[in-house]
Each structure stands twice: as C-alpha cells, then as structure tokens.
Design an enzyme around this catalytic site. Structure first.
Site, PDB file in Angstrom:
ATOM      1  CD  GLU A  34      -6.054   9.951  -4.329  1.00  0.00           C
ATOM      2  OE1 GLU A  34      -5.076  10.640  -4.658  1.00  0.00           O
ATOM      3  OE2 GLU A  34      -6.939   9.579  -5.121  1.00  0.00           O
ATOM      4  N   GLY A  82       0.837  -1.205   0.000  1.00  0.00           N
ATOM      5  CA  GLY A  82       0.000   0.000   0.000  1.00  0.00           C
ATOM      6  C   GLY A  82       0.864   1.244   0.000  1.00  0.00           C
ATOM      7  NE  ARG A 113      -1.156  12.310  -1.725  1.00  0.00           N
ATOM      8  CZ  ARG A 113       0.053  11.816  -1.545  1.00  0.00           C
ATOM      9  NH1 ARG A 113       1.080  12.618  -1.416  1.00  0.00           N
ATOM     10  NH2 ARG A 113       0.240  10.517  -1.480  1.00  0.00           N
TER      11      ARG A 113
HETATM   12  C1  LIG Z   1     -11.893   2.750   0.071  1.00  0.00           C
HETATM   13  C2  LIG Z   1     -10.509   2.703  -0.510  1.00  0.00           C
HETATM   14  C3  LIG Z   1     -10.302   3.121  -1.817  1.00  0.00           C
HETATM   15  C4  LIG Z   1      -9.034   3.038  -2.395  1.00  0.00           C
HETATM   16  N1  LIG Z   1      -8.861   3.346  -3.728  1.00  0.00           N
HETATM   17  C5  LIG Z   1      -7.700   3.021  -4.336  1.00  0.00           C
HETATM   18  C6  LIG Z   1      -7.560   3.092  -5.775  1.00  0.00           C
HETATM   19  O1  LIG Z   1      -8.479   3.505  -6.496  1.00  0.00           O
HETATM   20  N2  LIG Z   1      -6.395   2.699  -6.330  1.00  0.00           N
HETATM   21  C7  LIG Z   1      -5.342   2.238  -5.582  1.00  0.00           C
HETATM   22  O2  LIG Z   1      -4.323   1.891  -6.173  1.00  0.00           O
HETATM   23  N3  LIG Z   1      -5.424   2.165  -4.223  1.00  0.00           N
HETATM   24  C8  LIG Z   1      -6.575   2.528  -3.589  1.00  0.00           C
HETATM   25  N4  LIG Z   1      -6.684   2.418  -2.213  1.00  0.00           N
HETATM   26  C9  LIG Z   1      -5.553   1.926  -1.429  1.00  0.00           C
HETATM   27  C10 LIG Z   1      -4.923   2.999  -0.543  1.00  0.00           C
HETATM   28  O3  LIG Z   1      -4.205   3.901  -1.335  1.00  0.00           O
HETATM   29  C11 LIG Z   1      -4.073   2.285   0.527  1.00  0.00           C
HETATM   30  O4  LIG Z   1      -4.977   1.666   1.430  1.00  0.00           O
HETATM   31  C12 LIG Z   1      -3.142   3.236   1.235  1.00  0.00           C
HETATM   32  O5  LIG Z   1      -2.123   3.650   0.377  1.00  0.00           O
HETATM   33  C13 LIG Z   1      -2.520   2.592   2.478  1.00  0.00           C
HETATM   34  O6  LIG Z   1      -1.968   1.343   2.183  1.00  0.00           O
HETATM   35  P1  LIG Z   1      -2.296   0.052   3.112  1.00  0.00           P
HETATM   36  O7  LIG Z   1      -3.769   0.016   3.285  1.00  0.00           O
HETATM   37  O8  LIG Z   1      -1.629  -1.106   2.512  1.00  0.00           O
HETATM   38  O9  LIG Z   1      -1.667   0.410   4.502  1.00  0.00           O
HETATM   39  P2  LIG Z   1      -0.132   0.168   4.923  1.00  0.00           P
HETATM   40  O10 LIG Z   1       0.777   0.760   3.912  1.00  0.00           O
HETATM   41  O11 LIG Z   1       0.045  -1.249   5.259  1.00  0.00           O
HETATM   42  O12 LIG Z   1      -0.045   1.044   6.251  1.00  0.00           O
HETATM   43  C14 LIG Z   1      -0.690   0.651   7.463  1.00  0.00           C
HETATM   44  C15 LIG Z   1      -0.474   1.762   8.503  1.00  0.00           C
HETATM   45  O13 LIG Z   1       0.946   1.919   8.742  1.00  0.00           O
HETATM   46  C16 LIG Z   1       1.347   3.247   8.439  1.00  0.00           C
HETATM   47  N5  LIG Z   1       2.672   3.202   7.820  1.00  0.00           N
HETATM   48  C17 LIG Z   1       3.035   2.501   6.706  1.00  0.00           C
HETATM   49  N6  LIG Z   1       4.317   2.710   6.430  1.00  0.00           N
HETATM   50  C18 LIG Z   1       4.785   3.578   7.358  1.00  0.00           C
HETATM   51  C19 LIG Z   1       6.035   4.204   7.586  1.00  0.00           C
HETATM   52  N7  LIG Z   1       7.090   4.003   6.772  1.00  0.00           N
HETATM   53  N8  LIG Z   1       6.180   5.020   8.645  1.00  0.00           N
HETATM   54  C20 LIG Z   1       5.118   5.259   9.453  1.00  0.00           C
HETATM   55  N9  LIG Z   1       3.898   4.710   9.296  1.00  0.00           N
HETATM   56  C21 LIG Z   1       3.733   3.881   8.247  1.00  0.00           C
HETATM   57  C22 LIG Z   1       0.298   3.788   7.485  1.00  0.00           C
HETATM   58  O14 LIG Z   1       0.250   5.202   7.521  1.00  0.00           O
HETATM   59  C23 LIG Z   1      -0.959   3.133   8.028  1.00  0.00           C
HETATM   60  O15 LIG Z   1      -1.441   3.873   9.114  1.00  0.00           O
HETATM   61  C24 LIG Z   1      -7.947   2.572  -1.619  1.00  0.00           C
HETATM   62  C25 LIG Z   1      -8.146   2.190  -0.273  1.00  0.00           C
HETATM   63  C26 LIG Z   1      -9.406   2.213   0.260  1.00  0.00           C
HETATM   64  C27 LIG Z   1      -9.596   1.698   1.686  1.00  0.00           C
END
Ligand SMILES: Cc1cc2nc3c(=O)[nH]c(=O)nc-3n(C[C@H](O)[C@H](O)[C@H](O)COP(=O)(O)OP(=O)(O)OC[C@H]3O[C@@H](n4cnc5c(N)ncnc54)[C@H](O)[C@@H]3O)c2cc1C
Length: 390
Positions: free
Chosen positions: A365, A136, A244
């Site tokens: 985003e 993500g 954004r």
């Molecule tokens: C309803 C919805 C719509 C979406 N639409 C799209 C879309 O159209 N296209 C698309 O490609 N994606 C989409 N996404 C995906 C979205 O962009 C990701 O969920 C987001 O980037 C976070 O990734 P993750 O969920 O894997 O969380 P993770 O990356 O696993 O992070 C989990 C938590 O850890 C924190 N974290 C992660 N790394 C670090 C770090 N290095 N330092 C400190 N904290 C950290 C994060 O901030 C978060 O709080 C969507 C998500 C949702 C839920």
C-alpha cells in the site's frame, strides 16, 4: 478547547469490541500458534471465521463501515479507527461481516447487485489485482493487457502479490487498454475466477501468503468493465487512501499497545542479577520511547480520521499516517522482542509473529519511500502547507 473525548456511543462501541476480542478472539491465539509450530495454516479456518462473524453479528458488530441502505451501521472514520485499534490487539486478522471494499460502491447499479451486495453478504470474496512481476511502485506502468473483442475483452498477463488472491471468487483487475504507458491507458475490470484466471500462492515471510494470478485469454464481458475505458487508475487510487489513513495504522496501534503492555509486564517480573529488568535504565528508555511513538501513532490516526470525517482531502495525511505507523510498529515490536530476550524470539509468544507480519507494513500500500516522495511533492508543489493540521 480542542476536544479529544470520544462520544458515549463511541466508548460503548469500543467496549463491545474489546469484550469481543477478549472473549472470542484471544482464546484462538494459542491454537493458531500451535498450528504454526506444527506446519499447518496458522490462521482461522473458514468455518471458525464464519462462527465468529455470527457471534459478532449477534453483538451488533456487522457492517460497521457499510451505508445504511445496505443494512450497515455507516460509522464515521473516527469510530472505525477506534474499532480497528481494538481489533489490532490480537494478531488474528479478523474483520466483522457485512463489509465491502470502498471502491465497490463506485460500481454501476447492475454491478453492485452482482458484486457489491454478495460481497457484503459474505457470499463472494474480493481481491485487488494491481501489482505485477515487473511493476510495483510505478503501478501506472502495468503490462497486463485487455483487448477489445466483440462485446467483451480478452485479458492476458500476470498479477502478483495479490492478498486473498488464493481464495477470492473475483477481483478487480487493472489492465492496459492503450499502448502508451501512462495513467489514462488503464482500465479496471471485474473478473470472476470461473472466467479462467488461475492463482498460486507465493510463500512469504509473514503468515498469510499472497497469490500470483495468471490470465491467459480470459474473456470478460463489457458489462464487467469497472468505470470508463482508460480511467481505471483513478479507481485504483481510491482504495489505497482510506486503508492508509484509518485501517492499517489503527490496527498497528492496537497491536503496539498490547505488545508494550506485554513488555512492561515482562520487565517487571524478569529478574537478572537480582533486579527486575524494569529497574534498568536501558529497558526503561525502550519502554518510554515506545510509549511516545505509540501515542503519536494514535493521535495521527485519529487526526487522519477527522480529516476524512470532515470531508477534507485525506491524501496527504493518509501518506504520513501510513508511513509513520509502519515505521513505529516495526520499531516497537523490535524493542518488545529485545526486552523479552530469547522468549521474544520463540514461538511460545506471539511477538515473533507480529515481528514477521509488521515488516510488510513498510512495503505494501505504498512503500516508505513512495509515501515520502508523495509527502515531499505535496509540500514542494504547495498542495499542502508545512505542519498544517486543520
Ligand atoms: C504480502 C504482500 C501483499 C500485497 N498485496 C497486494 C494486493 O493485494 N494487491 C496488489 O495489487 N499489490 C499487492 N502487493 C504489492 C505491493 O503493493 C508492492 O510490493 C509494492 O507496491 C512495492 O512494489 P515492488 O514490490 O514491485 O517494489 P519496487 O517498486 O520494485 O520497489 C523496490 C524498492 O525501491 C524503492 N523505490 C521504488 N521506486 C522508487 C523511487 N522512485 N524512488 C525511491 N525509491 C523507490 C521502493 O520503495 C522499494 O523500497 C502486496 C505485496 C506483498 C509483499
């Protein structure tokens, strides 16, 4: 003097959008809330959306962000922000027709004809396929692969959380094309649904379910490669910064404006122990704090629009505008719900719906944390100066 006055044209456009929202969109709100209560899809149907877009077009609201060569109005970011602030006043997600995602303007001429133009015309629906089950925030680590095969590519892997992925006709999919993980091993492809990818909805807290998309030996011709091989990550980042900066924060500002108006109205009329809530200091503080936050959000958004309109690099301001907007929207809807007591929690009012929908603002985003990391990196490395607004 620093001028904050919108132009006469911007005022007129804002008025037209407000009239459209009041007359055409707000009457749908009770219907959508009723659908939600009855377990039906709580959004506009395709037919309702089409009709509304036709009405909007008749009022001149079409292609607001689209270049003139494609028949659009090509409005500046500032005017687009004002429009989105008005559209945000309803919880119904609605966009005027005649638009396409910014990255599609970077396609080559043949691809523009096949994808950009039909998207602007409303004949094809797009989705953005970057995130994966294991990837993500660290998006450059994607695992979906595209392997060269004759005059095309074969894609295997899974994407998830893809907004509009259940309805889209095609998507831009980001795939690993080299073995080393890193920015330059990723290539973007235009992939039609009828090339073989499958989608299924992922139930979530908010009202619109994203999709999981699976690719099993999906063949894509090389003509559908988007940009250079191994240069796809740059394509991915393009879309994110404008959204954004002036799309999402402006929509949230519009919503918060309406929510706060509702809270003020309710506080004046709801009486406890013989006095209206509006006479209680704690309620007044909640209203005042929300107003301060709403104004900072509007000003940051208009500033981010100005950064874009003057050709400055929008990356830094887009990160803190999105971060601030997501925080403020969640704080304000929480206070507004609290002021309404049980009514705020009920499905008779739209507050609970906004409450659920806003939570995702802090995740997609770029999560809060990733935006904070970017902001601090820009300052620590000297890319941007502390507190610099121009
Ligand atoms: C309803 C919805 C719509 C979406 N639409 C799209 C879309 O159209 N296209 C698309 O490609 N994606 C989409 N996404 C995906 C979205 O962009 C990701 O969920 C987001 O980037 C976070 O990734 P993750 O969920 O894997 O969380 P993770 O990356 O696993 O992070 C989990 C938590 O850890 C924190 N974290 C992660 N790394 C670090 C770090 N290095 N330092 C400190 N904290 C950290 C994060 O901030 C978060 O709080 C969507 C998500 C949702 C839920």
């Amino acid at each position: 003097m620093i001028d904050f006055e919108p132009t006469d044209e911007q005022r007129a456009i804002r008025e037209t959008v407000r009239r459209f929202v009041d007359k055409e969109l707000l009457p749908f709100e009770p219907l959508l809330m009723e659908r939600d209560i009855n377990g039906l899809e709580p959004h506009l149907t395709d037919a309702e959306e089409r009709q509304l877009r036709e009405k909007a077009k008749a009022s001149g609201l079409w292609g607001v962000d689209t270049p003139e060569e494609y028949g659009g109005a090509d409005l500046d970011w500032g005017t687009q922000a004002l429009i989105n602030m008005e559209l945000g006043r309803t919880f119904i997600p609605f966009t005027f027709g005649g638009s396409a995602q910014e990255i599609l303007y970077r396609l080559n001429d043949d691809q523009k004809r096949r994808y950009l133009v039909p998207t602007i015309q409303g004949e094809k629906r797009f989705c953005f396929m970057l995130s994966e089950p294991g990837v993500g925030s660290d998006a450059r680590n994607i695992q979906t692969t595209a392997v060269r095969d004759g005059d095309g590519w074969v894609i295997n892997g899974e994407k998830t959380w893809i907004s509009r992925g259940n309805d889209a006709d095609y998507g831009v999919a980001f795939c690993r094309t080299r073995d080393d993980s890193g920015t330059y091993g990723v290539t973007a492809f235009l992939v039609d649904r009828d090339m073989g990818w499958k989608s299924s909805p992922v139930p979530v807290m908010g009202v619109r379910n994203p999709a999981t998309i699976s690719f099993q030996d999906v063949r894509v011709p090389d003509d559908n490669r988007f940009g250079e091989v191994n240069a796809g990550f740059d394509v991915a980042m393009r879309l994110i910064h404008r959204n954004r900066a002036v799309v999402m924060p402006a929509l949230w500002a519009g919503a918060c404006e309406r929510l706060l108006e509702m809270a003020i109205d309710y506080a004046k009329n709801r009486v406890t122990w013989g006095e209206p809530l509006a006479d209680r200091e704690n309620i007044r503080f909640m209203i005042a704090e929300s107003e301060v936050e709403l104004r900072t959000l509007k000003l940051l958004t208009l500033h981010a629009a100005w950064v874009g309109d003057t050709g400055r690099d929008p990356r830094h301001s887009s990160c803190f505008t999105k971060f601030h907007g997501a925080r403020v929207a969640n704080a304000i809807v929480d206070r507004v719900l609290q002021i309404h007591g049980g009514m705020g929690y009920s499905k008779e009012l739209p507050i609970e719906r906004w409450y659920r929908d806003f939570r995702i603002a802090r995740i997609y985003e770029g999560t809060d944390e990733i935006n904070l990391l970017s902001i601090s990196r820009n300052l620590l490395r000297g890319y941007d100066k502390v507190g610099q607004v121009w």
